[in-house]
Design a protein around this motif. Structure first.
Motif, mmCIF file in Angstrom:
data_model
loop_
_atom_site.group_PDB
_atom_site.id
_atom_site.type_symbol
_atom_site.label_atom_id
_atom_site.label_comp_id
_atom_site.label_asym_id
_atom_site.label_seq_id
_atom_site.Cartn_x
_atom_site.Cartn_y
_atom_site.Cartn_z
ATOM 1 N N ARG A 1 17.519 -9.835 87.650
ATOM 2 C CA ARG A 1 17.167 -8.958 86.465
ATOM 3 C C ARG A 1 15.936 -9.681 86.062
ATOM 4 N N ASP B 1 19.044 -6.191 78.798
ATOM 5 C CA ASP B 1 18.758 -4.991 78.598
ATOM 6 C C ASP B 1 19.892 -4.175 79.626
ATOM 7 N N LEU B 2 20.843 -3.649 78.615
ATOM 8 C CA LEU B 2 21.976 -2.974 79.355
ATOM 9 C C LEU B 2 21.557 -1.884 80.002
ATOM 10 N N ASN B 3 20.396 -1.096 79.894
ATOM 11 C CA ASN B 3 20.091 -0.058 80.316
ATOM 12 C C ASN B 3 18.988 0.060 81.460
ATOM 13 N N LEU B 4 18.880 -1.146 81.988
ATOM 14 C CA LEU B 4 17.729 -1.377 82.662
ATOM 15 C C LEU B 4 17.620 -0.796 83.879
ATOM 16 N N ASN B 5 16.458 -0.152 84.223
ATOM 17 C CA ASN B 5 16.536 0.614 85.421
ATOM 18 C C ASN B 5 15.610 0.087 86.365
ATOM 19 N N TYR C 1 7.852 -2.599 83.894
ATOM 20 C CA TYR C 1 8.816 -3.145 82.584
ATOM 21 C C TYR C 1 7.801 -4.053 81.854
#
Length: 692
Positions: free
Chosen positions: A102, A107-111, A316
């Motif tokens: 990661r 970031d809980l919404n990591l894409n 990112y």
């Protein structure tokens, strides 16, 4: 290389195409806007301009060295060929699963970035090779033929072949390639054991997929370029700059286009290393800022730092792990979306952001007057007085200050209740701080203190920002060389012919096999030299040896350089000593009592570098008196001040100009902050140093 050749260096950037011609010790250069639809058109246009300056016909050119961002852009924009991947059964999703790391932990919404090829374009075959290169399950040729029939039916243009552990035993990949060549002779094929014969399947598969993805595009472009040059009467050989800082033939470039991904920035690093050698500087921060991106590279002992893996298209905030890893020899640098055309905006947190989106050359920043409505860094520079609107790019482009102010107000000023000057200052400070942060992080990752470094700045936009960057980083000396605006293209003409051959063969020092090591390194030496001989039949070829080593149990290796004597007469004790010396320099101390592993072996074959005559530097005793001045925004006092305007070609050797000053030339402008003096050195470099 023969003396007195007429040589042309061409760098296609995201905004400008830079062209440099060298003839009998004289240099002629120009910048033209990049033509995206047909990049070769800008090359032809620029070639005619420099040939006219040199008073020669294009047919008189003896050699062309070319670097391009086309491969990088094709990967970033996902506009390559329709590509299939054939891999080992059970490994179909490797390029989608990545390494499961990661890059943003909280970031809980990591894409995660999408893989270059979706799942339906990935095919599998049985057959298995183990980690020692032994065949566990034979590959079934009839099954391969069935898969190839499916690929033919789907109409794929290019095929990547990446099988597990093929870097140790390529026989299965070669069989697949033979079947493809027989059944689909018009389809491009790339196999990982040739493109990147290294361990770690995610990086290797991703690299061979990237190579296959851009191979038809690059082959088409290089073919069109050759045809256009022939139409113009140019019959000389064309060579390509590769990411590792050397030159390869156009045929090798067409076969391995993934090696061109960082070719333009690599030329810039070679250029900076050449200047560092001339001024006998052992610690240099290379700063290359063009129209689309900024590149930062550490150069120690006149040699750019290199790596064997780098990332393209980080998604990112430029964080490591958020892009596509490419496993090839490359000059190690940080690249961020901070160029003259990088667009500014205000985010949801009411903060000014700059880049990575760029206006490029079509339409360009608002001030170009070509239809761009959003403000770029160039717009901010114009409003702050850094640029002359009537003398931009040698006068070929007239800049429109009112359009810049309107764009800055519409997209920054109104949201933050700023006037155009405040908005421009905010944009300039943000982009400068972004670059300073990138440089700090890069230095820390490499255990370096930037206060001990000098900066060499080049690229069309770098001299505009380098002085302020030095203030932020605590760097006392800045060199802006002649031809800084087209630095990468000049770097192409300084680069040697070279090719690096790599191979993964796992070996512990406790099981060191001297004869096996010598045979392996001799094979790599012969392979690398063979590529160089396709470019240069007569020059001496030097070999540089490197191994990647780690303590047992560690996840990553460090590069360890070997002398030719150590490589040709390998000894485990000598390897251990070299490793511990380098490990201690990086981490402070060795680890006692642990075995050491070697994972990758590398040999770089290269022709001798161009000899560099050192410069006897001057301290600038003579003060240059000038009459011209203009208003320049001073970030230290946050107000406009009177700055001297000095044409660079009017500064004579040893003359000093006190900041604030603006030193002008056709292809760039040097901003000298109030805290600095500028001195013209004997070789034409402008030496910007802190006032005493």
């Amino acid at each position: 290389m023969k003396a007195n050749l007429i040589r042309l260096g061409v760098d296609i950037g995201g905004t400008f195409t830079d062209v440099v011609l060298e003839k009998n010790g004289s240099s002629f250069s120009t910048k033209v806007l990049t033509t995206y639809a047909a990049p070769e058109n800008a090359i032809i246009q620029g070639m005619h301009q420099v040939c006219a300056k040199a008073e020669i016909e294009p047919g008189a050119i003896d050699q062309i060295i070319h670097g391009t961002t086309l491969a990088t852009n094709a990967l970033i924009e996902r506009r390559g060929a329709k590509t299939a991947l054939i891999t080992t059964e059970g490994f179909r999703d490797v390029i989608e699963m990545r390494t499961e790391s990661r890059f943003e932990q909280y970031d809980l919404n990591l894409n995660l970035p999408e893989p270059l090829l979706p799942r339906q374009m990935r095919f599998t075959v049985k057959g298995r090779v183990d980690a020692n290169g032994n065949v566990l399950v034979e590959i079934d040729k009839s099954e391969v033929e069935t898969v190839v029939d499916q690929i033919a039916e789907a109409g794929f243009e290019s095929v990547a072949v990446g099988l597990i552990h093929s870097y140790l035993n390529p026989a299965h990949e070669q069989l697949v390639r033979d079947v493809l060549a027989k059944k689909l002779p018009d389809v491009n094929v790339s196999i990982s054991s040739e493109v990147s014969p290294q361990m770690r399947e995610y990086e290797r598969f991703n690299t061979v997929v990237a190579n296959a993805y851009i191979k038809p595009l690059m082959a088409s472009y290089l073919g069109r370029l050759e045809d256009r040059l022939c139409e113009e009467g140019v019959r000389c050989r064309i060579f390509l700059m590769h990411s590792g800082g050397g030159i390869i033939s156009i045929q090798n470039a067409a076969d391995f286009p993934v090696r061109l991904v960082e070719s333009g920035p690599a030329g810039g690093a070679v250029f900076a290393a050449h200047i560092a050698a001339r001024h006998k500087l052992d610690k240099v921060l290379s700063f290359d800022m063009g129209g689309t991106t900024a590149k930062i590279c550490l150069i120690k002992n006149q040699t750019p730092k290199t790596s064997r893996v780098f990332e393209v298209a980080r998604t990112y905030r430029f964080k490591k792990g958020s892009g596509m890893p490419i496993s090839i020899p490359v000059i190690d640098m940080v690249e961020i979306g901070a160029g003259g055309g990088s667009l500014a905006y205000v985010d949801t947190m009411r903060q000014i952001r700059v880049g990575p989106e760029s206006a490029g050359s079509e339409p360009g920043p608002a001030c170009y007057g070509r239809g761009g409505e959003r403000p770029g860094v160039t717009d901010a520079d114009l409003v702050l007085g850094k640029l002359d609107p009537k003398n931009f790019a040698g006068g070929s482009i007239t800049l429109h200050g009112e359009k810049s102010k309107s764009a800055l107000m519409a997209h920054v000023g109104q949201a933050l209740e700023m006037d155009p000057v405040e908005a421009a200052f905010g944009v300039a400070e943000v982009v400068d701080e972004n670059m300073a942060n990138a440089a700090r992080v890069h230095a820390v990752e490499n255990g370096e203190d930037l206060s001990e470094y000098s900066m060499i700045a080049f690229g069309g936009a770098a001299p505009l920002h380098a002085g302020r960057l030095c203030e932020k980083l605590g760097i006392e000396r800045l060199l802006v060389p002649p031809g800084a605006g087209v630095g990468s293209a000049i770097g192409f003409l300084r680069a040697p012919f070279s090719f690096e051959a790599n191979r993964s063969v796992y070996m512990k020092l406790s099981d060191f096999d001297s004869q096996k090591v010598k045979t392996l390194l001799c094979d790599l030496k012969r392979e690398a030299a063979g590529f160089v001989r396709t470019c240069d039949e007569f020059s001496e070829i030097l070999s540089e040896f490197k191994v990647y080593m780690r303590y047992s149990g560690q996840g990553w290796e460090i590069p360890v350089e070997l002398t030719e004597e150590q490589a040709m007469n390998p000894d485990a004790v000598a390897f251990q000593v070299r490793f511990e010396d380098d490990y201690t320099k990086l981490f402070g101390r060795p680890v006692a009592g642990m075995d050491v592993e070697i994972t990758v072996w590398s040999v770089n074959a290269t022709t001798p570098s161009e000899k560099v005559e050192p410069v006897a530097a001057t301290d600038g005793a003579d003060t240059l008196v000038v009459n011209g001045a203009r208003q320049l925004y001073d970030p230290a006092t946050a107000k406009f001040v009177d700055a001297q305007v000095v044409p660079r070609d009017e500064m004579e050797e040893g003359q000093r100009t006190a900041g604030p000053a603006v030193i002008t030339e056709e292809e760039t402008t040097i901003i000298v902050p109030a805290s600095r003096n500028a001195i013209r050195q004997p070789d034409g470099c402008i030496d910007v140093v802190t006032k005493e």
